[in-house]
Write an enzyme that holds these catalytic residues in place. Structure first.
Site, PDB file in Angstrom:
ATOM      1  N   SER A  38       0.723  -1.279   0.070  1.00 25.37           N
ATOM      2  CA  SER A  38      -0.070   0.084  -0.134  1.00 25.37           C
ATOM      3  C   SER A  38       0.967   1.285  -0.046  1.00 25.37           C
ATOM      4  O   SER A  38       1.653   1.451  -0.817  1.00 25.37           O
ATOM      5  CB  SER A  38      -0.973  -0.110   1.276  1.00 25.37           C
ATOM      6  OG  SER A  38      -1.899   0.824   1.051  1.00 25.37           O
ATOM      7  N   ASP A  54      -9.899  -5.493  -3.622  1.00 20.85           N
ATOM      8  CA  ASP A  54      -9.150  -4.595  -2.511  1.00 20.85           C
ATOM      9  C   ASP A  54     -10.272  -3.376  -2.383  1.00 20.85           C
ATOM     10  O   ASP A  54     -10.711  -2.809  -3.043  1.00 20.85           O
ATOM     11  CB  ASP A  54      -8.087  -4.021  -3.256  1.00 20.85           C
ATOM     12  CG  ASP A  54      -7.263  -3.254  -2.311  1.00 20.85           C
ATOM     13  OD1 ASP A  54      -7.795  -2.421  -1.560  1.00 20.85           O
ATOM     14  OD2 ASP A  54      -5.931  -3.479  -2.408  1.00 20.85           O
ATOM     15  N   HIS A  84      -7.152  -5.973   0.748  1.00 17.29           N
ATOM     16  CA  HIS A  84      -6.082  -5.202   1.121  1.00 17.29           C
ATOM     17  C   HIS A  84      -5.136  -5.513   2.337  1.00 17.29           C
ATOM     18  O   HIS A  84      -4.341  -5.087   2.663  1.00 17.29           O
ATOM     19  CB  HIS A  84      -6.461  -3.785   1.296  1.00 17.29           C
ATOM     20  CG  HIS A  84      -5.305  -2.570   1.041  1.00 17.29           C
ATOM     21  ND1 HIS A  84      -5.011  -2.261  -0.188  1.00 17.29           N
ATOM     22  CD2 HIS A  84      -4.972  -1.863   1.761  1.00 17.29           C
ATOM     23  CE1 HIS A  84      -4.132  -1.514  -0.146  1.00 17.29           C
ATOM     24  NE2 HIS A  84      -4.018  -1.163   1.175  1.00 17.29           N
TER      25      HIS A  84
END
Lengths: 275, 275
Positions: free
Chosen positions: B146, B221, B253
């Site tokens: 991320s 996600d 995620h």
């Protein structure tokens, strides 16, 4: 249907057959690899659609698919890329006419009489091989190279439920935006308003594919600028399409590239075909 | 440097250490996994940069990296994601201030005194660990999740020759065009004219990365729309960047996603680190 040849190959049989096609109005030739397991009953099916200038023979002879198809007990069908013959229209260019069917049904003269490759690949040939050979037509996947990658991707997305997985080697991804596509669509279909949704990027922006996608393209592909890979890559991500896009360093557009990654593609399809 | 803890892990040692950082003006904590091979001499290094809200501990505890790093004899460094402490500026939002350093050097008050995570990760921490531990700093690769994927990609491209390979899990790919990026860049850097080239898509459109790239992102996600993956995918293809982009069906995620593909990433980096 006539048998042209049958050769023992990796414990199975590599055959070449011809038949009179009602779709194209010509005699059509195709290759079919049957693994040893086909002696005991129907086996899963992988279609390999070839690129510009190719016949049924190129991938059959150079892609190396038989080795890994035998390992996984999968049949591989190698269709021709267009109708052929002295009475069939052609063009001096390598990328129009014979050897360049683009897996669509032409509507414009002089092409419309014979160039019905969509109908041939989507309807006629599956019905024929499903009847004549021990194939499990409930377990099909599809792949292809360049123009055949375009064919594989568009067939897979336009016929939901038909194919369990789709892959492509250096596919033409966005033909409505490329000289590999606009020229042929204009010739076969005429005015742009008549162009059907035979564009992988546009189909991906729509419903996409209900299964896994694998695309390999070489970073040194000499035709890379004609493929439109970036547009399809973007569309795949935007649609959250399950899939792998791999840019393979140093590889070009040839069968040396295809054969290098054929094992990966067969394994990829085998996982879907035996699910 | 202080030793916070050392635990035997997969035949090696998972350590946690702290030190006074001149870059951030705070005490910084990091995790370091050393495989058994480190007893005999310097080992290759993989950096794992974490995402928003994480400390050094999240990936160290939940990503599962130690198992496969041990298999391949690779050290893994888990830095923190920002300076921390009562005297360090913060924000009520989870995505600004402590836990949200974004791997850049802030220039705006109140952040500019401590938020120098680029200098910390690019210069200070490598110098420290290279001196204190048996690490082969000539053989480094980098990954992250991320915000940390953003960090990994931008460090890899902005420091040519430093890293042999780069990968990322659900990276922020185009922060200058996302609420995960514009908000933080505006706070840390002020006017958009001051934003440096700390955007993976913009760097990819420039020189890209001189080595292999692997990116995994889940089709489910929950933050997918903030990542800008399509823009980076398109840039990778346009630049003919060697790399694999994989959209992984059904994954979100979380660290359940990261750990599922950690083995692939370790193997990917091992191939580059031992070349």
């Amino acid at each position: 249907m006539k048998t042209i040849s049958e050769n023992r190959s990796f414990g199975g049989t590599q055959g070449v057959y011809s038949h009179d096609s009602s779709a194209t109005g010509t005699e059509m030739t195709f290759g079919l690899f049957l693994p040893a397991e086909a002696q005991d009953g129907p086996v899963p099916v992988l279609w390999f659609l070839s690129g510009l200038t190719c016949t049924h023979a190129n991938a059959m002879e150079k892609a190396g698919a038989q080795s890994w198809a035998a390992d996984h007990g999968i049949a591989v069908i190698f269709p021709d890329t267009s109708p052929r013959g002295e009475d069939v229209p052609d063009d001096d260019a390598y990328d129009l006419g014979q050897g360049a069917g683009f897996y669509i049904d032409a509507t414009q003269e002089p092409w419309s009489k014979n160039f019905k490759m969509w109908t041939y690949i989507a309807d006629e040939l599956p019905a024929l091989v499903g009847e004549k050979f021990p194939l499990d037509m409930g377990s099909q996947s599809i792949t292809g190279h360049s123009m055949g990658g375009h064919g594989a991707l568009t067939l897979a997305m336009a016929l939901p439920g038909r194919f369990r997985s789709v892959s492509a080697f250096a596919p033409i991804c966005n033909p409505t935006n490329s000289d590999w596509g606009r020229k042929q669509f204009a010739a076969y279909w005429g005015d742009e308003d008549n162009w059907g949704p035979h564009d992988a990027t546009l189909l991906m922006q729509g419903n996409g594919f209900d299964g896994p996608v694998l695309i390999d393209t070489g970073t040194d592909d000499q035709f890379g600028d004609l493929l439109g890979t970036a547009a399809l890559a973007s569309a795949m991500v935007e649609r959250r399409q399950e899939g792998h896009l791999r840019m393979q360093k140093g590889y070009d557009h040839s069968y040396y590239f295809i054969s290098s990654f054929m094992e990966d593609h067969i394994i990829f399809h085998a996982e879907a075909l035996y699910k």
